[in-house]
Design a protein around this motif. Structure first.
Motif, PDB file in Angstrom:
ATOM      1  N   ILE A 169      78.836  32.196  19.845  1.00 53.60           N
ATOM      2  CA  ILE A 169      78.526  33.627  19.870  1.00 53.60           C
ATOM      3  C   ILE A 169      77.118  33.870  19.338  1.00 53.60           C
ATOM      4  CG2 ILE A 169      79.136  35.861  18.853  1.00 53.60           C
ATOM      5  CD1 ILE A 169      82.083  34.872  18.889  1.00 53.60           C
ATOM      6  N   GLN A 170      76.779  33.223  18.240  1.00 55.32           N
ATOM      7  CA  GLN A 170      75.455  33.394  17.643  1.00 55.32           C
ATOM      8  C   GLN A 170      74.343  32.985  18.607  1.00 55.32           C
ATOM      9  OE1 GLN A 170      74.826  31.083  14.074  1.00 55.32           O
ATOM     10  NE2 GLN A 170      72.665  31.651  13.924  1.00 55.32           N
ATOM     11  N   VAL A 171      74.509  31.824  19.253  1.00 52.41           N
ATOM     12  CA  VAL A 171      73.496  31.332  20.185  1.00 52.41           C
ATOM     13  C   VAL A 171      73.304  32.306  21.341  1.00 52.41           C
ATOM     14  CG1 VAL A 171      73.030  29.564  21.921  1.00 52.41           C
ATOM     15  CG2 VAL A 171      73.713  28.880  19.620  1.00 52.41           C
ATOM     16  N   LEU A 172      74.396  32.777  21.931  1.00 52.72           N
ATOM     17  CA  LEU A 172      74.305  33.670  23.087  1.00 52.72           C
ATOM     18  C   LEU A 172      73.688  35.024  22.706  1.00 52.72           C
ATOM     19  CD1 LEU A 172      77.695  32.755  24.774  1.00 52.72           C
ATOM     20  CD2 LEU A 172      75.407  32.224  25.641  1.00 52.72           C
ATOM     21  N   LYS A 173      73.987  35.498  21.518  1.00 53.01           N
ATOM     22  CA  LYS A 173      73.339  36.733  21.032  1.00 53.01           C
ATOM     23  C   LYS A 173      71.835  36.519  20.922  1.00 53.01           C
ATOM     24  CE  LYS A 173      75.183  39.059  17.597  1.00 53.01           C
ATOM     25  NZ  LYS A 173      75.860  39.372  16.305  1.00 53.01           N
ATOM     26  N   GLU A 174      71.448  35.380  20.348  1.00 53.12           N
ATOM     27  CA  GLU A 174      70.020  35.081  20.174  1.00 53.12           C
ATOM     28  C   GLU A 174      69.317  34.901  21.510  1.00 53.12           C
ATOM     29  OE1 GLU A 174      70.150  31.671  17.641  1.00 53.12           O
ATOM     30  OE2 GLU A 174      70.506  32.847  15.814  1.00 53.12           O
ATOM     31  N   MET A 175      70.067  34.519  22.547  1.00 59.12           N
ATOM     32  CA  MET A 175      69.484  34.362  23.878  1.00 59.12           C
ATOM     33  C   MET A 175      69.430  35.678  24.652  1.00 59.12           C
ATOM     34  SD  MET A 175      71.044  30.656  25.103  1.00 59.12           S
ATOM     35  CE  MET A 175      69.914  30.485  26.497  1.00 59.12           C
ATOM     36  N   GLY A 176      69.832  36.760  24.005  1.00 60.56           N
ATOM     37  CA  GLY A 176      69.664  38.077  24.605  1.00 60.56           C
ATOM     38  C   GLY A 176      70.870  38.624  25.346  1.00 60.56           C
ATOM     39  N   TYR A 177      72.022  37.970  25.212  1.00 56.37           N
ATOM     40  CA  TYR A 177      73.215  38.488  25.892  1.00 56.37           C
ATOM     41  C   TYR A 177      73.716  39.732  25.167  1.00 56.37           C
ATOM     42  CZ  TYR A 177      73.191  34.768  29.202  1.00 56.37           C
ATOM     43  OH  TYR A 177      72.805  33.945  30.235  1.00 56.37           O
ATOM     44  N   LYS A 178      74.018  40.766  25.947  1.00 52.37           N
ATOM     45  CA  LYS A 178      74.397  42.043  25.339  1.00 52.37           C
ATOM     46  C   LYS A 178      75.903  42.243  25.250  1.00 52.37           C
ATOM     47  CE  LYS A 178      73.839  44.704  29.652  1.00 52.37           C
ATOM     48  NZ  LYS A 178      73.155  45.852  30.272  1.00 52.37           N
ATOM     49  N   ALA A 179      76.676  41.397  25.937  1.00 53.03           N
ATOM     50  CA  ALA A 179      78.131  41.503  25.863  1.00 53.03           C
ATOM     51  C   ALA A 179      78.754  40.166  26.226  1.00 53.03           C
ATOM     52  CB  ALA A 179      78.641  42.602  26.793  1.00 53.03           C
ATOM     53  N   LEU A 180      79.785  39.773  25.462  1.00 48.19           N
ATOM     54  CA  LEU A 180      80.493  38.513  25.686  1.00 48.19           C
ATOM     55  C   LEU A 180      81.980  38.813  25.842  1.00 48.19           C
ATOM     56  CD1 LEU A 180      78.795  36.414  22.818  1.00 48.19           C
ATOM     57  CD2 LEU A 180      78.019  36.697  25.192  1.00 48.19           C
ATOM     58  N   PHE A 181      82.653  38.060  26.755  1.00 54.08           N
ATOM     59  CA  PHE A 181      84.017  38.413  27.150  1.00 54.08           C
ATOM     60  C   PHE A 181      84.986  37.257  26.966  1.00 54.08           C
ATOM     61  CE2 PHE A 181      81.099  41.226  29.175  1.00 54.08           C
ATOM     62  CZ  PHE A 181      81.722  42.456  29.123  1.00 54.08           C
ATOM     63  N   THR A 182      86.152  37.570  26.393  1.00 53.09           N
ATOM     64  CA  THR A 182      87.193  36.588  26.128  1.00 53.09           C
ATOM     65  C   THR A 182      88.286  36.706  27.190  1.00 53.09           C
ATOM     66  OG1 THR A 182      88.757  37.908  24.825  1.00 53.09           O
ATOM     67  CG2 THR A 182      86.785  37.132  23.693  1.00 53.09           C
ATOM     68  N   GLN A 183      89.364  35.937  26.973  1.00 51.57           N
ATOM     69  CA  GLN A 183      90.590  36.113  27.751  1.00 51.57           C
ATOM     70  C   GLN A 183      91.755  36.414  26.819  1.00 51.57           C
ATOM     71  OE1 GLN A 183      91.485  33.309  30.922  1.00 51.57           O
ATOM     72  NE2 GLN A 183      89.332  32.791  31.165  1.00 51.57           N
ATOM     73  N   ASP A 184      91.463  36.909  25.624  1.00 45.97           N
ATOM     74  CA  ASP A 184      92.533  37.354  24.741  1.00 45.97           C
ATOM     75  C   ASP A 184      93.155  38.608  25.356  1.00 45.97           C
ATOM     76  OD1 ASP A 184      92.098  35.340  22.874  1.00 45.97           O
ATOM     77  OD2 ASP A 184      90.564  36.491  21.837  1.00 45.97           O
ATOM     78  N   PRO A 185      94.486  38.609  25.580  1.00 47.37           N
ATOM     79  CA  PRO A 185      95.113  39.652  26.400  1.00 47.37           C
ATOM     80  C   PRO A 185      95.326  40.973  25.655  1.00 47.37           C
ATOM     81  CG  PRO A 185      96.789  38.128  25.617  1.00 47.37           C
ATOM     82  CD  PRO A 185      95.467  37.593  25.132  1.00 47.37           C
ATOM     83  N   GLN A 186      94.260  41.735  25.576  1.00 42.66           N
ATOM     84  CA  GLN A 186      94.290  42.990  24.826  1.00 42.66           C
ATOM     85  C   GLN A 186      93.379  43.996  25.513  1.00 42.66           C
ATOM     86  OE1 GLN A 186      93.008  42.685  20.619  1.00 42.66           O
ATOM     87  NE2 GLN A 186      91.969  44.618  20.993  1.00 42.66           N
ATOM     88  N   ASN A 187      93.650  45.263  25.315  1.00 42.48           N
ATOM     89  CA  ASN A 187      92.764  46.291  25.846  1.00 42.48           C
ATOM     90  C   ASN A 187      91.607  46.551  24.887  1.00 42.48           C
ATOM     91  OD1 ASN A 187      94.120  46.570  28.265  1.00 42.48           O
ATOM     92  ND2 ASN A 187      95.541  48.096  27.469  1.00 42.48           N
TER      93      ASN A 187
END
Length: 342
Positions: free
Chosen positions: A199-217
């Motif tokens: 998560i930290q690496v992807l944030k630092e690379m400029g990603y604005k949203a990250l998505f899981t498959q945890d089954p929740q709204n």
């Protein structure tokens, strides 16, 4: 007199029918009409029924980018909001595209970049050209190699692990730029598995949203770097489950243990602090390895006591309660990993 009657009628309606306010449902699909892969596919008959249900019941199907904007601004989520996502980019996505285009439903495809445009089961460059010209379609990054990055972390030191994530992501971005002409800065974790360093690496690379498959709204308090989605695959692709997830609230968990990622102790302390806990009853805590266990309650905390260590390398933890006011199920999920597990 007329206005009074109308107001009274609307009040009755609001009491009798669920409002679907304050949360959004992000659906995940993978394959469409592929009977050889029952655990990752939805039949075309079921998919058509689901899209028809959304249309006839006036669900607010919006682009993923619009929901991200709402979450960024911490705005209230409009009633009955739904987002449609498709992971991997299999060729059968084109079957779904015909249906989605018919209903004018926007959707996002998270592309597995080593596969698309190369491997036989995946979208061709020509098909991607068709999709990217349609304003209904958005794209996201689903990694280059689609490896189990959380499992790999068990055997790697932190520096090398971060380097692996960076290199894989840059490789994916290079192909995205070639195929799409731009690099979308949204990312779906392969297999829905995530770690804190990833998560930290992807944030630092400029990603604005990250998505899981945890089954929740998703509620307006959902963090942008851990956005939940509802898998619609296998036995979960049936209409009963589909309707159920559309009507499930987000349990307002403000703090939980263990935190996401790798366990620091085993057996872990399992608890969650819930806002307005007096509104909830019949609460249970789910652990993949153990199933559902009735939760104990103290003050604003739900908890269970584990006497034995967890053995699996990955466990999904979930809490389900019933809202006494809306009479609806409310859930909260997250994933943890065990370096000693199998």
């Amino acid at each position: 007199m007329k206005n009074t009657i109308t107001a009274g009628f609307l009040l009755i309606l609001s009491i009798s029918f669920p409002v679907f306010a304050d949360f959004a449902t992000i659906l995940i699909y993978h394959k469409f009409g592929e009977d050889k892969y029952p655990t990752t596919s939805v039949s075309m008959k079921e998919f058509k029924k689901q899209m028809d249900y959304l249309k006839k019941n006036n669900f607010n199907v919006i682009p993923l980018s619009k929901l991200i904007d709402i979450l960024q601004r911490k705005e209230d989520i409009p009633p009955k909001t739904v987002v449609i996502t498709i992971d991997d980019g299999y060729k059968s996505t084109m079957r779904a595209y015909k249906i989605l285009k018919k209903y004018r439903f926007p959707f996002t495809i998270f592309l597995y970049m080593e596969g698309v445009g190369k491997y036989p089961d995946y979208l061709t460059q020509k098909q991607i050209e068709i999709l990217k010209k349609d304003p209904l379609v958005e794209f996201g990054n689903h990694s280059y190699s689609h490896k189990r990055f959380a499992k790999i972390f068990k055997k790697m030191d932190l520096k090398n692990y971060k380097t692996l994530i960076i290199e894989d992501t840059l490789k994916a971005e290079k192909r995205l730029k070639k195929l799409l002409g731009y690099v979308p800065k949204v990312y779906a974790f392969p297999y829905g598995e995530y770690t804190r360093p990833m998560i930290q690496v992807l944030k630092e690379m400029g990603y604005k949203a990250l998505f899981t498959q945890d089954p929740q709204n998703v509620s307006k308090d959902t963090p942008l770097y851990l956005i939940h989605r509802q898998p619609i695959v296998g036995s979960w692709a049936k209409m009963k489950h589909f309707k159920d997830v559309l009507n499930t609230e987000v349990l307002p968990v403000v703090k939980h243990s263990p935190p996401i990622g790798y366990l620091t102790k085993n057996p872990p302390d399992i608890w969650a602090e819930v806002k307005n806990i007096h509104n909830y009853k019949n609460c249970g805590i789910y652990i993949s390895e153990l199933g559902w266990i009735k939760a104990e309650k103290k003050d604003n905390r739900l908890f269970i006591n584990l006497e034995k260590p967890l053995k699996r390398w990955k466990n999904r933890i979930g809490i389900t309660c019933w809202n006494v006011n809306t009479k609806r199920k409310s859930t909260f999920f997250w994933s943890v990993y065990n370096k000693e597990g199998k």
